[in-house]
Enzyme design. Structure first.
Site, PDB file in Angstrom:
ATOM      1  N   LYS A  66       6.368 -22.860  32.156  1.00 21.67           N
ATOM      2  CA  LYS A  66       7.047 -22.037  33.167  1.00 21.67           C
ATOM      3  C   LYS A  66       7.623 -20.761  32.544  1.00 21.67           C
ATOM      4  CE  LYS A  66       9.981 -25.365  34.190  1.00 21.67           C
ATOM      5  NZ  LYS A  66       9.614 -26.525  33.369  1.00 21.67           N
ATOM      6  N   ARG A  82      16.177 -28.124  40.272  1.00 20.82           N
ATOM      7  CA  ARG A  82      15.703 -29.340  39.619  1.00 20.82           C
ATOM      8  C   ARG A  82      16.109 -30.591  40.381  1.00 20.82           C
ATOM      9  NH1 ARG A  82      15.210 -26.968  34.137  1.00 20.82           N
ATOM     10  NH2 ARG A  82      14.355 -28.519  32.714  1.00 20.82           N
ATOM     11  N   ARG A 112       6.057 -27.225  19.331  1.00 15.77           N
ATOM     12  CA  ARG A 112       6.901 -26.021  19.393  1.00 15.77           C
ATOM     13  C   ARG A 112       8.083 -26.148  18.409  1.00 15.77           C
ATOM     14  NH1 ARG A 112       9.034 -25.056  25.452  1.00 15.77           N
ATOM     15  NH2 ARG A 112      10.654 -26.582  25.105  1.00 15.77           N
ATOM     16  N   ARG A 169      14.907 -26.101  19.068  1.00 15.92           N
ATOM     17  CA  ARG A 169      15.855 -26.483  20.117  1.00 15.92           C
ATOM     18  C   ARG A 169      16.310 -27.919  19.884  1.00 15.92           C
ATOM     19  NH1 ARG A 169      13.504 -25.009  26.022  1.00 15.92           N
ATOM     20  NH2 ARG A 169      14.406 -27.052  26.458  1.00 15.92           N
ATOM     21  N   ARG A 205      13.879 -36.168  29.143  1.00 17.42           N
ATOM     22  CA  ARG A 205      13.652 -35.018  30.025  1.00 17.42           C
ATOM     23  C   ARG A 205      12.514 -35.294  30.998  1.00 17.42           C
ATOM     24  NH1 ARG A 205      13.116 -30.978  25.276  1.00 17.42           N
ATOM     25  NH2 ARG A 205      12.275 -29.445  26.737  1.00 17.42           N
TER      26      ARG A 205
HETATM   27  P1  ADP Z   1      12.587 -27.506  29.759  1.00 17.93           P
HETATM   28  O1  ADP Z   1      11.915 -26.995  30.999  1.00 17.93           O
HETATM   29  O2  ADP Z   1      11.726 -27.389  28.551  1.00 17.93           O
HETATM   30  O3  ADP Z   1      13.200 -28.861  29.917  1.00 17.93           O
HETATM   31  P2  ADP Z   1      14.848 -25.728  30.151  1.00 17.93           P
HETATM   32  O4  ADP Z   1      15.159 -24.636  29.226  1.00 17.93           O
HETATM   33  O5  ADP Z   1      14.422 -25.386  31.523  1.00 17.93           O
HETATM   34  O6  ADP Z   1      13.768 -26.567  29.381  1.00 17.93           O
HETATM   35  O7  ADP Z   1      16.107 -26.714  30.288  1.00 17.93           O
HETATM   36  C1  ADP Z   1      16.745 -27.274  29.176  1.00 17.93           C
HETATM   37  C2  ADP Z   1      17.896 -28.184  29.630  1.00 17.93           C
HETATM   38  O8  ADP Z   1      18.876 -27.431  30.355  1.00 17.93           O
HETATM   39  C3  ADP Z   1      17.514 -29.328  30.576  1.00 17.93           C
HETATM   40  O9  ADP Z   1      17.017 -30.459  29.914  1.00 17.93           O
HETATM   41  C4  ADP Z   1      18.862 -29.583  31.264  1.00 17.93           C
HETATM   42  O10 ADP Z   1      19.747 -30.305  30.420  1.00 17.93           O
HETATM   43  C5  ADP Z   1      19.427 -28.194  31.428  1.00 17.93           C
HETATM   44  N1  ADP Z   1      19.035 -27.559  32.719  1.00 17.93           N
HETATM   45  C6  ADP Z   1      18.252 -26.453  32.864  1.00 17.93           C
HETATM   46  N2  ADP Z   1      18.124 -26.138  34.156  1.00 17.93           N
HETATM   47  C7  ADP Z   1      18.800 -27.083  34.862  1.00 17.93           C
HETATM   48  C8  ADP Z   1      19.027 -27.319  36.248  1.00 17.93           C
HETATM   49  N3  ADP Z   1      18.496 -26.522  37.192  1.00 17.93           N
HETATM   50  N4  ADP Z   1      19.781 -28.386  36.603  1.00 17.93           N
HETATM   51  C9  ADP Z   1      20.310 -29.185  35.680  1.00 17.93           C
HETATM   52  N5  ADP Z   1      20.159 -29.042  34.359  1.00 17.93           N
HETATM   53  C10 ADP Z   1      19.401 -27.988  33.942  1.00 17.93           C
END
Ligand code: ADP
Length: 199
Positions: free
Chosen positions: A13, A87, A126, A138, A149
């Site tokens: 994404k 989400r 990654r 990360r 996740r």
């Molecule tokens: P990825 O898509 O690789 O999981 P992101 O950078 O989108 O990585 O998100 C990393 C973390 O940030 C998630 O695992 C969660 O803990 C938090 N997070 C991100 N966006 C949201 C959201 N919309 N609602 C709740 N937690 C979120």
């Protein structure tokens, strides 16, 4: 044009959002990036979210909705790309309200489909690449957090696929091709007439 990129962690994404920013002057709203910025800022909120993120769990709806609300005011350029948000169903409902309040609409939801084995390989790869380049991986890019996740995705986020299908916004694409193939698939959705409910 406002769009959501929907898909599991590692689906690509962020990569695709970056290309849309460059090509279409859109604004990428990544709640993951915003939360990572918040955690390094040393604020109370940052401390709260750091723990939750590292485990691979979801941060509360209230926090992420607040982050998005702040971003929807001001210059909209070529439109918003929601990356990693919404989400949960509660976040999706909140987004619908926020868009309406700002006189905006949702034009497309693009679901990027990638199988679990590929996701885990990409994310663990990654992390290894980051370390090899002398950077810090990360904290949540390890196999344990990735499994959590993914489970969070299937339990809490995947229901949005049905939600947006019912709203008439959803298009699913294959996220397994090269970056350029995926980019073309997204362009076809954005340029094509197959966006139902596009006003
Ligand atoms: P990825 O898509 O690789 O999981 P992101 O950078 O989108 O990585 O998100 C990393 C973390 O940030 C998630 O695992 C969660 O803990 C938090 N997070 C991100 N966006 C949201 C959201 N919309 N609602 C709740 N937690 C979120």
């Amino acid at each position: 044009m406002n769009i959501i990129l929907l898909g599991p962690p590692g689906a690509g994404k962020g990569t695709q959002a970056g290309m849309l920013v460059a090509d279409r002057d859109m604004i990428q709203l990544s709640t993951g990036d915003m939360l990572r910025a918040a955690r390094t800022s040393g604020t109370e909120m940052g401390k709260i979210v750091a723990d939750v993120m590292d485990k691979g769990e979801l941060v509360t709806d209230e926090i992420v909705i607040g982050l998005i609300r702040e971003q929807l005011e001001g210059d909209k350029k070529g439109g918003f790309i929601f990356d990693g948000f919404p989400r949960t169903l509660a976040q999706a409902d909140a987004l619908a309200d926020l868009l309406e309040e700002n006189g905006e609409q949702l034009d497309a939801v693009i679901e990027m489909q990638v199988d679990d084995d590929t996701l885990v390989k990409r994310i663990v790869g990654r992390a290894a690449e980051a370390v090899a380049a002398g950077k810090e991986a990360r904290a949540d890019d390890n196999e344990d957090s990735v499994r959590i996740r993914l489970m969070e995705y299937y339990k809490k986020t995947a229901p949005l696929i049905g939600y947006y299908h019912a709203k008439g916004n959803l298009t699913s694409i294959d996220g397994l091709g090269t970056m350029d193939e995926v980019k073309s698939a997204i362009s076809a959705v954005l340029n094509g007439g197959d966006i139902i409910g596009n006003g």
